[in-house]
Scaffold this active site. Structure first.
Site, short mmCIF file in Angstrom:
data_model
loop_
_atom_site.label_atom_id
_atom_site.label_comp_id
_atom_site.label_asym_id
_atom_site.label_seq_id
_atom_site.Cartn_x
_atom_site.Cartn_y
_atom_site.Cartn_z
N LYS A 501 0.85 -1.19 0.00
CA LYS A 501 0.00 0.00 0.00
C LYS A 501 0.88 1.24 0.00
O LYS A 501 2.08 1.14 0.25
CB LYS A 501 -0.90 -0.03 1.24
CG LYS A 501 -0.13 -0.10 2.55
CD LYS A 501 -1.04 -0.41 3.73
CE LYS A 501 -0.21 -0.37 5.00
NZ LYS A 501 -0.95 -0.88 6.15
N TYR A 726 14.64 32.15 2.79
CA TYR A 726 13.46 32.95 3.12
C TYR A 726 13.45 33.35 4.59
O TYR A 726 13.80 32.58 5.46
CB TYR A 726 12.18 32.14 2.87
CG TYR A 726 11.77 32.00 1.42
CD1 TYR A 726 11.46 33.11 0.64
CD2 TYR A 726 11.68 30.74 0.85
CE1 TYR A 726 11.07 32.95 -0.69
CE2 TYR A 726 11.27 30.57 -0.46
CZ TYR A 726 10.98 31.68 -1.23
OH TYR A 726 10.59 31.52 -2.53
#
Ligand SMILES: *Cc1c(COP(=O)(O)O)cnc(C)c1O
Length: 831
Positions: A501, A726
């Site tokens: 999965k 940033y």
């Protein structure tokens, strides 16, 4: 060489049932690798988990007529009228005996190599050093086991002038059988390391076991500076059974009297110069294009053998300078225009070509994908070129190649030998990549096999989908090793579901599924129906379980034979209704019980009667298994709770089981459970995280599967006091070297690693993330690390466990692994 079936019967001391004449050219132990059925002798080997006898009917249908067995099938004369069964007591021993008798036919130098590390490198380098003047037969890849060694020795033919074989052991007592098969005239011990120490009491014991290979060898080669080896060797009788004295060629940096005295080892930037005195002769030297320790010591071993076999010092030096690194990997990459690329850079020869073709053939693929082989000239002395390429053609055809592209002047000259309808030839890679043929590659599985000097890398680079420089490398061998690790806790007949999965826990469900199917796991489990459908479209035929079946996807499940888990009455009713509407009966489903997770599932105390009643009054679906899930099998703290869960499950599931006549499989153990509660394995286990190499009980790596890598885009010097990224989150405290790398949070790199909370590895050294992690790029501090633009960066993987990151992030490895975004290119490889 061809043996008649009578001869084989005598050689292995078998009793023969059946009287057809047959000639044997090929030995088979794995039914999936069948290629030339008429001339194949199949050995039905038995292992804990598997029994080769089970494959006899299928193989017979596919044309195999000759079998070595312990049990002759009942009614063999009527069911297998054209077959010969050779009955023996032990089929593995019979295989080994046959190889041993085959070996007896050769009176040529045979080199046997053992040691903890370097066996394959020494074998491959001896091949590189000797094969331009001698026809060398060697073990393919690292076939060095109790089965691999006989298969390797069997490859010797009339043309063979030297045999070079590896012998690997993991347990006391194994070397004797290998020694008898190889019967080396020259035996090599590379070194004694820590690997496989588990089964040996001490290093000395391991050394003694390896030295069994030396018994009866005329010449032995070893490191005389290793005290343990020296001591143990002294205890071995020097006089051989024929009265000769064993020639002992030790190499040493200290002892001038040793057969190979190494006077100096001088490392330059990219090469190493080694000065030596061999058997008290003149001082000589050679240069190798490597500088690491392992390469240096392995080259010394090779030098001794080459000199012993008569190579001159000058010739040795010439060939040493041309040594090539050993590439063992077979890589699978997604290519452009629906193509899949399988890249094999292992030395070109016919045996390794066969292994690569077999690999391509065994991997299921999209319907309609043609198999294409791109092959360079093969460097192999001995046979005539006509013979060699006729053999190549035969192999390729038998292995399903429908399009052949030959690159090189020799292969072009032999184009007439290639009997494949679609065939093209080019003098060089350059010519090929500018051709129509190159432009028109579409929906093909392409095997690329080229000797290094042909530069096939160029082809791969152009064909691979250009997505992003950041890649997740997935080691398929490690997946198999982890599978076997967990299987070792399970009884041979316990079934196994492998959880793939979340796109195979991030590793890529399709390729993982192909590998698992090849290793015969009983079930694969994915989250939603679409994932299951994708597997089917890629040729996966294993049973597939859907853990989270959505009501909108029932049709997909019916169409693709995907078996849903059922956890509620609402889902049950909807599923029955949908199946009835389609006229479906007996569709298998898996019943989930909630024993304490309180996520999904029926209540094992209160729901069972109603559930049984409902299931009994319909015939659209049929419960194939019943299961539950532990909430804390990874920690001893929850042992008491786990016991309660198990008791609840035991009761509820037994009730369901006894209500039906057919056998309903029960399962509850996940990865941690398999290891921690092997007594609760019931009929089946579900393996998840462990398959991907992480032991959730201690957060340690079993065999690492995934490595997330990128490269340095740009380097710059930034003065103290400047900020990075940033919002000026990191201010540099000192003058620093900062590297930008093309990975960001959009790739799945968690922003919380920024501002020196986490690190990656640059050339093996820790480099902290500085500044905020951006969307597509981030910055790392490489001050004091020897690196340049273009160098590789490891985010997690072989050298930096993913658990280091998940610990820093205060999460679990599952989250980090499944968070790697789709745009990161997955590259699959296996040795
Ligand atoms: C994911 C999953 C597993 C596998 O668990 P691991 O801890 O990864 O071994 C087993 N069973 C169920 C129901 C699951 O959802």
């Amino acid at each position: 060489m061809i043996y008649t079936i009578e001869k084989v019967t005598t050689l292995i001391g078998a009793r023969r049932y059946g009287d057809r004449d047959a000639n044997i050219g090929f030995i088979l132990t794995d039914s999936r690798s069948l290629c030339f059925p008429e001339e194949t002798l199949f050995f039905a080997l038995k292992s804990e988990r598997n029994d080769g006898h089970n494959y006899i009917p299928e193989l017979y249908r596919r044309g195999v007529k000759n079998f070595v067995v312990t049990d002759v099938p009942k009614g063999y004369a009527s069911d297998y009228p054209e077959a010969n069964f050779l009955k023996v007591v032990n089929t593995l021993e019979a295989l080994q005996r046959l190889a041993e008798r085959h070996r007896d036919e050769f009176n040529i130098p045979i080199v046997g190599i053992t040691g903890s590390n370097g066996k394959t490198m020494v074998k491959e380098w001896l091949y590189q050093l000797l094969s331009s003047s001698l026809y060398v037969t060697r073990s393919p890849r690292s076939y060095n086991s109790q089965i691999g060694v006989p298969l390797s020795v069997w490859l010797m033919t009339e043309q063979t002038q030297v045999g070079v074989f590896e012998a690997g052991i993991s347990m006391p007592g194994e070397m004797l059988a290998l020694r008898d098969i190889i019967q080396p005239t020259i035996a090599i011990l590379t070194n004694i390391g820590e690997a496989h120490q588990r089964n040996f009491e001490s290093k000395a014991e391991k050394c003694r076991e390896k030295l069994v290979l030396f018994h009866d060898a005329q010449t032995v080669v070893y490191n005389a500076d290793d005290e343990i080896i020296r001591n143990e060797l002294e205890k071995v009788d020097e006089v051989l059974p024929n009265g000769e004295v064993q020639e002992r060629l030790g190499w040493s940096l200290q002892d001038k009297k040793s057969a190979m005295f190494i006077k100096s080892i001088e490392k330059k930037e990219t090469q190493t110069q080694i000065k030596y005195i061999y058997k008290g002769g003149e001082e000589s030297e050679y240069v190798i294009p490597f500088i690491d320790e392992a390469s240096v010591s392995n080259s010394i071993v090779c030098a001794i053998v080459a000199l012993k076999l008569g190579l001159s010092a000058e010739e040795l030096n010439k060939r040493m300078q041309q040594l090539e690194p050993i590439a063992m990997r077979l890589e699978v990459k997604v290519g452009q225009h629906g193509c899949t690329l399988i890249n094999d850079s292992y030395n070109s020869d016919i045996n390794s070509l066969d292994i690569a073709l077999d690999f391509m053939n065994r991997r299921p693929d999209h319907k309609g994908c043609r198999h294409t082989l791109i092959l360079s000239d093969i460097q192999q002395s001995g046979e005539s070129a006509e013979q060699l390429y006729a053999e190549v053609s035969n192999l390729a055809r038998k292995r399903g190649v429908v399009k052949f592209i030959g690159i090189g002047s020799e292969i072009s000259a032999q184009s007439a030998q290639i009997q494949i309808a679609e065939k093209f030839f080019f003098k060089s890679v350059e010519q090929f990549i500018h051709s129509e043929v190159f432009q028109s590659l579409r929906d093909e599985v392409i095997l690329l096999k080229g000797a290094r000097q042909f530069g096939f890398d160029q082809i791969t680079e152009l064909l691979v989908q250009k997505v992003h420089e950041t890649t997740l490398e997935v080691n398929l061998n490690a997946v198999v090793k982890n599978l076997n690790y967990y299987r070792s806790f399970m009884k041979p007949d316990t079934k196994l579901v492998c959880m793939i999965k979340a796109d195979g826990y991030g590793a890529g469900a399709v390729e993982i599924a192909k590998t698992l199917q090849d290793h015969r796991v009983d079930y694969l489990a994915v989250a939603v129906a679409d994932e299951g459908a994708t597997l089917r479209r890629n040729g996966i035929t294993s049973n597939i379980m859907i853990m989270n079946p959505e009501m909108t996807a029932f049709k997909t499940m019916f169409d693709y034979d995907l078996e849903p888990e059922v956890y509620s009455f609402r889902l049950l009713e909807a599923l029955i209704k949908a199946a009835e509407k389609e006229g479906i009966t007996g569709f298998p489903v898996h019943i989930k019980l909630d024993t304490g997770m309180h996520r999904l599932g029926f209540d094992p105390k209160n729901d069972m009667d109603k559930l049984i009643d409902r299931l009994k009054h319909q015939n659209a679906i049929i419960p194939r298994s019943v299961f539950s899930h532990f909430v804390g099998s990874d920690s001893d703290d929850f042992d008491e709770f786990s016991a309660k869960q198990f008791a609840l499950f035991d009761e509820g599931s037994k009730k369901l089981q006894s209500a039906f006549e057919h056998k309903i499989i029960r399962h509850i153990d996940n990865s941690a459970g398999i290891e921690h509660f092997p007594e609760r394995q019931l009929d089946m286990c579900r393996l998840g995280l462990g398959l991907y190499g992480i032991n959730s009980r201690n957060n340690e790596t079993i065999h690492n599967v995934s490595t997330l890598k990128t490269t340095i885009l740009q380097l710059r010097n930034v003065p103290a006091g400047d900020s990075i990224g940033y919002s000026r989150k990191t201010i540099l405290g000192k003058d620093s070297v900062i590297a930008a790398i093309p990975i960001g949070y959009a790739d799945g790199l968690n922003r919380h690693l920024g501002n020196r909370h986490g690190y990656c590895l640059v050339n093996g050294k820790k480099a902290e993330y500085v500044g905020n992690i951006c969307m597509d790029v981030c910055m790392i501090d490489v001050t004091g690390i020897d690196c340049k633009e273009g160098d590789s960066v490891e985010i997690f993987g072989d050298h930096l466990p993913v658990t280091v990151l998940s610990d820093i992030l205060e999460t679990i490895p599952y989250e980090v692994m499944t968070g790697i975004s789709n745009r990161v290119k997955r590259i699959y490889f296996q040795d």
